[in-house]
Design an enzyme around this catalytic site. Structure first.
Site, mmCIF file in Angstrom:
data_model
loop_
_atom_site.group_PDB
_atom_site.id
_atom_site.type_symbol
_atom_site.label_atom_id
_atom_site.label_comp_id
_atom_site.label_asym_id
_atom_site.label_seq_id
_atom_site.Cartn_x
_atom_site.Cartn_y
_atom_site.Cartn_z
ATOM 1 N N PRO A 72 0.821 -1.217 0.000
ATOM 2 C CA PRO A 72 0.000 0.000 0.000
ATOM 3 C C PRO A 72 0.850 1.261 0.000
ATOM 4 C CG PRO A 72 -0.944 -1.594 1.492
ATOM 5 C CD PRO A 72 0.373 -2.180 1.024
ATOM 6 N N CYS A 73 0.437 2.234 -0.820
ATOM 7 C CA CYS A 73 1.290 3.403 -1.060
ATOM 8 C C CYS A 73 0.773 4.687 -0.433
ATOM 9 C CB CYS A 73 1.440 3.621 -2.569
ATOM 10 S SG CYS A 73 -0.122 3.943 -3.428
ATOM 11 N N GLN A 74 -0.419 4.689 0.163
ATOM 12 C CA GLN A 74 -0.988 5.941 0.640
ATOM 13 C C GLN A 74 -0.102 6.646 1.666
ATOM 14 O OE1 GLN A 74 -2.499 3.012 0.506
ATOM 15 N NE2 GLN A 74 -4.632 3.163 -0.163
ATOM 16 N N TRP A 76 3.041 6.893 1.721
ATOM 17 C CA TRP A 76 4.221 7.520 1.141
ATOM 18 C C TRP A 76 3.859 8.549 0.072
ATOM 19 C CZ3 TRP A 76 7.366 5.341 4.417
ATOM 20 C CH2 TRP A 76 7.167 4.021 4.798
#
Length: 360
Positions: A72-74, A76
């Protein structure tokens, strides 16, 4: 060559690797919105719906050559909360590394947002790199910011890729050179321009999915936010698309409409008298821009935004394919060089294990 997929989403990265000769045998994502789409498009792959936090290495098949995924990238993202490892989603990157340590694959690939390279994330990025390099008996790590537009994807989309080869393979991954030609929006969706249908009723439910000439060729209708109207959102036929968003409401405007007109700073409007020409891209058009084939069907059970979200969060298929091709070739070359080396933990046999393709 058998691989596993973590944080699989709808399967964009998996499909690219499958095309390059890899066989996804086990996948994991605990988001219910992607389950039906992944399972139907990869029916021969075992799908685990649990959170990765609750999964141990012993739960995952043996004799795999690689681990791929997009944690999951949220946490960063430049538009996210900026909490990084302080966010539970950011900590899932640690679980990704834990599985690599437990399974010791010959290679791994992790994808994340450009924001991970920002100054505020320097410490976290350093920790991630060190952890990946030192996982198990160690990996040769390559990290690069990649623009999908350089690899046959008609979209400007910059993402960070981490690629590691187990040290005993004596390999170091080199990112492929950009392709000599770029695909445009015209190349991807021109033939769809006159067949899209409005996909939402006033109640917000999908209304036309059974009438579409192409699967998922329906678009979100409704109001536009003031942020959306702060700049031109109309695509150009002969350029690459803006980054595909994981939201129906924020999806770009189809290139058949005229460019938006500037009213004042950060305020745009649709051309007067031509407002009827403006529509968002359909789910299928977004899928084409992410290089999914038309026979890859998206299932969203009446919630059109789920379709956009799955596609917007996916790794473009053709970008994944270009990276996977290099890995596939590297492994076979190394196997031929290393036949007499006894301490490779039978990885030659692992490579030569079942390579039955996944039906997609």
């Amino acid at each position: 060559m058998n691989i596993i997929s973590l944080f699989s989403g709808c399967g964009g990265m998996d499909l690219g690797f499958h095309r390059a000769g890899f066989n996804p045998v086990w996948a994991n994502d605990n988001s219910p919105s992607v389950w039906e789409t992944y399972i139907r498009n990869f029916p021969d792959c075992t799908f685990d719906k649990r959170s990765l936090t609750n999964i141990q290495g012993k739960d995952i098949p043996k004799n795999i050559v690689g681990v791929i995924g997009g944690p999951p990238c949220q946490s960063w993202s430049n538009a996210g909360n900026g909490k990084g490892f302080e966010d539970s989603r950011g900590k899932l990157f640690i679980d990704f590394i834990r599985i690599i340590e437990e399974k010791q694959p010959l290679f791994f690939v992790a994808e994340n947002v450009q924001g991970l390279l920002s100054k505020r994330n320097e410490e976290a990025l350093s920790k991630i790199k060190d952890s990946l390099r030192n996982a198990g008996e160690g990996y040769n790590l390559s990290v690069e910011l990649v623009n999908s537009a350089d690899y046959g994807v008609p979209q400007i989309r910059k993402r960070v890729f981490f690629v590691g080869y187990r040290k005993d393979t004596n390999l170091e991954f080199k990112f492929p050179n950009p392709l000599s030609t770029n695909r445009t929006v015209r190349d991807a969706i021109w033939d769809l321009k006159d067949t899209a249908l409005p996909g939402m009723t006033k109640s917000g439910n999908v209304s036309n999915k059974d009438k579409c000439k192409f699967p998922n060729h329906e678009y979100w209708v409704g109001s536009y936010s003031y942020i959306f109207m702060s700049r031109n959102r109309v695509l150009s036929w002969d350029s690459q698309s803006y980054t595909t968003q994981a939201s129906g409401r924020q999806t770009s405007i189809h290139p058949s409409a005229p460019k938006m007109e500037k009213v004042e700073k950060d305020v745009m409007r649709f051309a007067k008298g031509k407002e009827h020409l403006y529509r968002r891209l359909s789910v299928r058009e977004c899928a084409r821009i992410q290089t999914f084939p038309d026979d890859f069907i998206f299932y969203y059970n009446g919630n059109l935004n789920t379709g956009y979200k799955m596609i917007g969060n996916a790794v473009p298929v053709d970008l994944s394919y270009e990276i996977a091709k290099v890995i596939h070739a590297d492994l076979y070359k190394s196997m031929q060089r290393s036949k007499t080396i006894s301490d490779l933990k039978n990885w030659e046999q692992i490579i030569l294990d079942s390579r039955q393709p996944v039906r997609v």
